[in-house]
Design an enzyme around this catalytic site. Structure first.
Site, PDB file in Angstrom:
ATOM      1  N   HIS A  67       0.818  -1.226   0.000  1.00  0.00           N
ATOM      2  CA  HIS A  67       0.000   0.000   0.000  1.00  0.00           C
ATOM      3  C   HIS A  67       0.847   1.269   0.000  1.00  0.00           C
ATOM      4  O   HIS A  67       0.510   2.236  -0.676  1.00  0.00           O
ATOM      5  CB  HIS A  67      -0.995  -0.040   1.173  1.00  0.00           C
ATOM      6  CG  HIS A  67      -2.026  -1.124   1.003  1.00  0.00           C
ATOM      7  ND1 HIS A  67      -2.342  -2.035   1.970  1.00  0.00           N
ATOM      8  CD2 HIS A  67      -2.783  -1.451  -0.080  1.00  0.00           C
ATOM      9  CE1 HIS A  67      -3.272  -2.877   1.506  1.00  0.00           C
ATOM     10  NE2 HIS A  67      -3.548  -2.544   0.271  1.00  0.00           N
ATOM     11  N   ASP A  91     -10.000  -3.357   0.125  1.00  0.00           N
ATOM     12  CA  ASP A  91      -9.614  -3.547   1.522  1.00  0.00           C
ATOM     13  C   ASP A  91      -9.351  -2.217   2.228  1.00  0.00           C
ATOM     14  O   ASP A  91      -9.228  -2.172   3.455  1.00  0.00           O
ATOM     15  CB  ASP A  91      -8.386  -4.471   1.632  1.00  0.00           C
ATOM     16  CG  ASP A  91      -7.233  -3.986   0.782  1.00  0.00           C
ATOM     17  OD1 ASP A  91      -6.693  -2.908   1.072  1.00  0.00           O
ATOM     18  OD2 ASP A  91      -6.872  -4.676  -0.194  1.00  0.00           O
ATOM     19  N   GLU A 110     -14.882   0.614  -6.123  1.00  0.00           N
ATOM     20  CA  GLU A 110     -14.643  -0.822  -5.919  1.00  0.00           C
ATOM     21  C   GLU A 110     -15.889  -1.573  -6.384  1.00  0.00           C
ATOM     22  O   GLU A 110     -16.996  -1.220  -6.019  1.00  0.00           O
ATOM     23  CB  GLU A 110     -14.348  -1.085  -4.428  1.00  0.00           C
ATOM     24  CG  GLU A 110     -14.499  -2.517  -3.963  1.00  0.00           C
ATOM     25  CD  GLU A 110     -13.532  -3.512  -4.639  1.00  0.00           C
ATOM     26  OE1 GLU A 110     -12.323  -3.238  -4.686  1.00  0.00           O
ATOM     27  OE2 GLU A 110     -14.021  -4.565  -5.112  1.00  0.00           O
ATOM     28  N   GLY A 143     -15.298   0.013 -12.004  1.00  0.00           N
ATOM     29  CA  GLY A 143     -14.275   1.035 -12.237  1.00  0.00           C
ATOM     30  C   GLY A 143     -14.005   1.275 -13.712  1.00  0.00           C
ATOM     31  O   GLY A 143     -13.699   2.395 -14.126  1.00  0.00           O
ATOM     32  N   ASP A 160      -5.686  -0.647  -7.923  1.00  0.00           N
ATOM     33  CA  ASP A 160      -5.337  -1.710  -6.976  1.00  0.00           C
ATOM     34  C   ASP A 160      -6.210  -2.916  -7.305  1.00  0.00           C
ATOM     35  O   ASP A 160      -7.275  -3.101  -6.733  1.00  0.00           O
ATOM     36  CB  ASP A 160      -5.581  -1.221  -5.544  1.00  0.00           C
ATOM     37  CG  ASP A 160      -5.138  -2.247  -4.512  1.00  0.00           C
ATOM     38  OD1 ASP A 160      -4.508  -3.252  -4.903  1.00  0.00           O
ATOM     39  OD2 ASP A 160      -5.437  -2.057  -3.326  1.00  0.00           O
ATOM     40  N   THR A 162      -6.972  -7.119  -8.638  1.00  0.00           N
ATOM     41  CA  THR A 162      -6.598  -8.520  -8.480  1.00  0.00           C
ATOM     42  C   THR A 162      -5.747  -8.924  -9.693  1.00  0.00           C
ATOM     43  O   THR A 162      -5.438  -8.096 -10.549  1.00  0.00           O
ATOM     44  CB  THR A 162      -7.863  -9.394  -8.402  1.00  0.00           C
ATOM     45  OG1 THR A 162      -8.722  -9.035  -9.481  1.00  0.00           O
ATOM     46  CG2 THR A 162      -8.605  -9.166  -7.087  1.00  0.00           C
ATOM     47  N   ASP A 163      -5.404 -10.205  -9.767  1.00  0.00           N
ATOM     48  CA  ASP A 163      -4.638 -10.699 -10.916  1.00  0.00           C
ATOM     49  C   ASP A 163      -5.422 -10.448 -12.209  1.00  0.00           C
ATOM     50  O   ASP A 163      -6.648 -10.369 -12.182  1.00  0.00           O
ATOM     51  CB  ASP A 163      -4.390 -12.212 -10.758  1.00  0.00           C
ATOM     52  CG  ASP A 163      -3.447 -12.529  -9.598  1.00  0.00           C
ATOM     53  OD1 ASP A 163      -2.534 -11.733  -9.341  1.00  0.00           O
ATOM     54  OD2 ASP A 163      -3.640 -13.576  -8.955  1.00  0.00           O
TER      55      ASP A 163
HETATM   56  N1  AG3 Z   1      -3.973  -6.847  -5.143  1.00  0.00           N
HETATM   57  C1  AG3 Z   1      -3.521  -8.153  -5.514  1.00  0.00           C
HETATM   58  C2  AG3 Z   1      -2.238  -8.279  -6.207  1.00  0.00           C
HETATM   59  C3  AG3 Z   1      -2.089  -9.626  -6.840  1.00  0.00           C
HETATM   60  C4  AG3 Z   1      -1.783 -10.728  -5.892  1.00  0.00           C
HETATM   61  N2  AG3 Z   1      -1.719 -11.955  -6.585  1.00  0.00           N
HETATM   62  C5  AG3 Z   1      -1.628 -13.165  -5.991  1.00  0.00           C
HETATM   63  N3  AG3 Z   1      -1.504 -13.264  -4.716  1.00  0.00           N
HETATM   64  N4  AG3 Z   1      -1.701 -14.220  -6.728  1.00  0.00           N
HETATM   65  C6  AG3 Z   1      -3.797  -6.544  -3.800  1.00  0.00           C
HETATM   66  C7  AG3 Z   1      -4.850  -5.771  -3.162  1.00  0.00           C
HETATM   67  C8  AG3 Z   1      -4.308  -5.095  -1.955  1.00  0.00           C
HETATM   68  N5  AG3 Z   1      -5.017  -3.933  -1.623  1.00  0.00           N
END
Ligand code: AG3
Length: 286
Positions: A67, A91, A110, A143, A160, A162-163
């Site tokens: 972060h 989060d 989000e 978003g 921010d 996910t994959d």
């Molecule tokens: N975002 C996730 C990043 C990717 C993580 N990938 C994995 N663990 N396979 C993070 C959100 C935090 N605020």
């Protein structure tokens, strides 16, 4: 079937043939939202962990690294950020870091309310009291659509996500970065998480290529996030005005003077952009 004494482990897969695994010492939350499986578990070593599908997003023990890197680098790159946009970030950790700067407002978009609620309830130290800050505006919305529709102006934006799978894939597209650039204007800065330099080199190259047409400067920097597969992680910043690697060191010290951090340091800012050769090749591949 597992016997009751055998602990459950969560497998966060990196490459084809490697993964990080975490023992589940307690399941605090487990739900299937409209978008993903949302879990909060307790782990002896990392504390409470937010897991989306099987990917670790953040943990009590190491969340500050990700972060702080995703917030302070773009915020310090902009000469005087007032309006900030966060895409994803359910989060709340990124919003919390963002609000440490003297900005006017931060809008967070989000898509999955379940992530916001589960973190607030089970890992409240991550959002802290960010949603109560009068400068924060929270939208539970798509978003990609928010950015496409435009109409608002921001100085700094962060993604921010996910994959890059399913609904988040569009967050890595050239079209999306172009629409972002349109919201950002002349000294705008965008920072995104751009994946692992070990098993997602294609992603890093793609983010570089997709940002390049829309931003004057595009730079990838490295951090160590112990709970992501392979530990090494990258972020990529696009900037229209200043070079992220060229910000005056004294200004950085001044801007961060009253902002407590545990990872990001003004003195280390420029070093973030001195990439090891293996990362340089990843950036220029593709
Ligand atoms: N975002 C996730 C990043 C990717 C993580 N990938 C994995 N663990 N396979 C993070 C959100 C935090 N605020």
């Amino acid at each position: 079937m597992r016997s009751p004494q055998e602990p459950e482990w969560i497998t966060d897969q990196g490459g084809e043939a490697f993964a990080h695994i975490y023992r589940v010492d307690a399941v605090l939350h487990d739900e299937r939202s409209a978008f993903q499986r949302v879990r909060v578990i307790e782990n002896l070593d990392f504390g409470r962990m937010l897991i989306l599908d099987d990917a670790v997003q953040t943990t009590e023990r190491d969340e500050f690294i990700y972060h702080e890197l995703l917030a302070h680098v773009p915020l310090c790159t902009h000469p005087a950020p007032r309006r900030v946009l966060i895409i994803g970030g359910g989060d709340g950790g990124l919003l919390r870091e963002t609000l440490r700067h003297p900005i006017e407002h931060a809008t967070m978009v989000e898509i999955d309310r379940a992530v916001i609620d589960a973190t607030l309830r089970w890992i409240p130290s991550i959002p802290a009291n960010c949603y109560a800050d009068p400068r924060a505006r929270l939208l539970v919305d798509d978003g990609i659509r928010f950015v496409r529709e435009g109409g608002e102006h921001f100085d700094v934006a962060m993604v921010d996500s996910t994959d890059p799978k399913g609904p988040s894939l569009g967050l890595f597209s050239s079209e999306f970065y172009g629409q972002m650039a349109a919201l950002l204007g002349a000294s705008g800065v965008l920072a995104v998480q751009s994946g692992s330099p070990l098993y997602q080199q294609d992603l890093i190259a793609m983010v570089q290529q997709h940002m390049a047409p829309h931003f004057r400067w595009v730079r990838t920097y490295l951090g160590a996030v112990p709970t992501y597969p392979g530990v090494f992680w990258t972020f990529t910043v696009g900037s229209q005005g200043r070079d992220p690697a060229g910000v005056n060191p004294e200004e950085l010290v001044e801007r961060m003077r009253h902002i407590p951090t545990r990872y990001y340091l003004p003195a280390a800012h420029h070093g973030l952009f001195v990439s090891p050769p293996f990362l340089q090749s990843a950036m220029s591949a593709g």
